[in-house]
Design a protein around this motif. Structure first.
Motif, PDB file in Angstrom:
ATOM      1  N   ASN A  75      -2.662   5.306  11.576  1.00 25.10           N
ATOM      2  CA  ASN A  75      -3.511   6.250  10.857  1.00 25.10           C
ATOM      3  C   ASN A  75      -4.339   5.523   9.808  1.00 25.10           C
ATOM      4  O   ASN A  75      -3.823   4.771   9.002  1.00 25.10           O
ATOM      5  CB  ASN A  75      -2.659   7.335  10.188  1.00 25.10           C
ATOM      6  CG  ASN A  75      -3.503   8.469   9.654  1.00 25.10           C
ATOM      7  OD1 ASN A  75      -4.636   8.671  10.089  1.00 25.10           O
ATOM      8  ND2 ASN A  75      -2.963   9.212   8.713  1.00 25.10           N
ATOM      9  N   ALA A  76      -5.659   5.754   9.854  1.00 25.92           N
ATOM     10  CA  ALA A  76      -6.544   5.254   8.810  1.00 25.92           C
ATOM     11  C   ALA A  76      -7.218   6.417   8.107  1.00 25.92           C
ATOM     12  O   ALA A  76      -7.281   6.471   6.892  1.00 25.92           O
ATOM     13  CB  ALA A  76      -7.594   4.312   9.397  1.00 25.92           C
ATOM     14  N   LEU A  96      -8.422   3.354  18.542  1.00 21.44           N
ATOM     15  CA  LEU A  96      -8.666   3.058  17.134  1.00 21.44           C
ATOM     16  C   LEU A  96     -10.150   2.783  16.886  1.00 21.44           C
ATOM     17  O   LEU A  96     -10.927   2.589  17.819  1.00 21.44           O
ATOM     18  CB  LEU A  96      -7.825   1.858  16.694  1.00 21.44           C
ATOM     19  CG  LEU A  96      -6.320   1.957  16.975  1.00 21.44           C
ATOM     20  CD1 LEU A  96      -5.603   0.741  16.428  1.00 21.44           C
ATOM     21  CD2 LEU A  96      -5.736   3.237  16.406  1.00 21.44           C
ATOM     22  N   TYR A 102      -5.511   0.223   8.862  1.00 20.78           N
ATOM     23  CA  TYR A 102      -4.564   1.203   9.397  1.00 20.78           C
ATOM     24  C   TYR A 102      -3.166   0.965   8.843  1.00 20.78           C
ATOM     25  O   TYR A 102      -2.791  -0.164   8.520  1.00 20.78           O
ATOM     26  CB  TYR A 102      -4.491   1.104  10.925  1.00 20.78           C
ATOM     27  CG  TYR A 102      -5.615   1.802  11.653  1.00 20.78           C
ATOM     28  CD1 TYR A 102      -5.465   3.103  12.115  1.00 20.78           C
ATOM     29  CD2 TYR A 102      -6.821   1.158  11.871  1.00 20.78           C
ATOM     30  CE1 TYR A 102      -6.483   3.743  12.788  1.00 20.78           C
ATOM     31  CE2 TYR A 102      -7.855   1.795  12.542  1.00 20.78           C
ATOM     32  CZ  TYR A 102      -7.677   3.085  13.001  1.00 20.78           C
ATOM     33  OH  TYR A 102      -8.689   3.735  13.658  1.00 20.78           O
TER      34      TYR A 102
END
Length: 225
Positions: A75-76, A96, A102
């Motif tokens: 998750n970013a 991504l 991230y």
């Protein structure tokens, strides 16, 4: 007492897990519920990272049931959250976005849906700043007017390539193939007039907006009809 296996989802993931269900003989008592969580995965690390994916590895977790699966996510930003599941202590997360930092995390889940504490690691996806190679050998068939097909040799790049055809520097059309026909330009795209003459070049664009230099030019005359 017999045992059978069913499959069901965990944690909102599309993947499934195998859950052992006891089928008790008549008159027997219910088995105690499994409420113990697996141990947390250890040594979570990045094995490789590309522009749009990461491969993670870790040491296996332990559980008294003898079986665990893993839920992994990277998750970013809310729009870039990706989740995957694995029954092995490794996985590749795709989808991504290049150039973002991230945080990846992994939890172990047993057959009773007990989850471990998460393990986490940080990484940054690289940015592709390399343009495709220049399309080569731009040519017209036949070599005498009027033209029927315009073709070129494919460029190379780490991602998908889109080709832009220009007339004296002005945009005409684009394609993911390595040729266009006079019919395409005259009647499908309607970007040239019957009987007109154009000096054409082609350039390659990748998925990360990198653009190659333009090819050598070829001058062609299109059919009158």
């Amino acid at each position: 007492m017999s045992m059978r296996f069913i499959r069901g989802g965990i944690g909102g993931l599309a993947s499934t897990i195998a859950a052992a269900v006891l089928v008790l003989a008549p008159g027997s008592t219910s088995a105690a519920a499994d409420t113990g969580s697996p141990s947390a995965p250890t040594d979570l690390h990045v094995q490789s990272v590309s522009f749009t994916s990461v491969t993670l590895g870790w040491n296996p977790a332990a559980d008294d049931s003898g079986w665990v699966m893993y839920e992994a996510e990277a998750n970013a930003l809310p729009r870039s959250l990706q989740r995957f599941a694995s029954t092995e202590p490794r996985t590749t997360i795709t989808g991504l976005i290049p150039g973002l930092p991230y945080t990846a995390s992994v939890v172990a889940v047993d057959g009773s849906r007990n989850s471990s504490a998460p393990a986490s690691v940080q990484f940054t996806t690289p940015v592709d700043a390399t343009p495709p190679t220049v399309p080569g050998n731009l040519r017209a068939t036949p070599t005498v007017a009027p033209v029927d097909v315009i073709a070129w040799d494919a460029s190379t790049d780490s991602s998908r390539i889109r080709y832009v055809i220009r007339s004296s520097g002005s945009f005409l059309t684009a394609t993911y193939g390595t040729s266009v026909t006079a019919w395409d330009l005259l009647y499908l795209d309607c970007v040239v007039l019957p009987g007109s003459t154009h000096t054409l070049t082609v350039e390659a664009q990748d998925d990360f907006t990198n653009v190659s230099a333009r090819s050598g030019a070829v001058t062609v005359t299109f059919p009158n009809r």
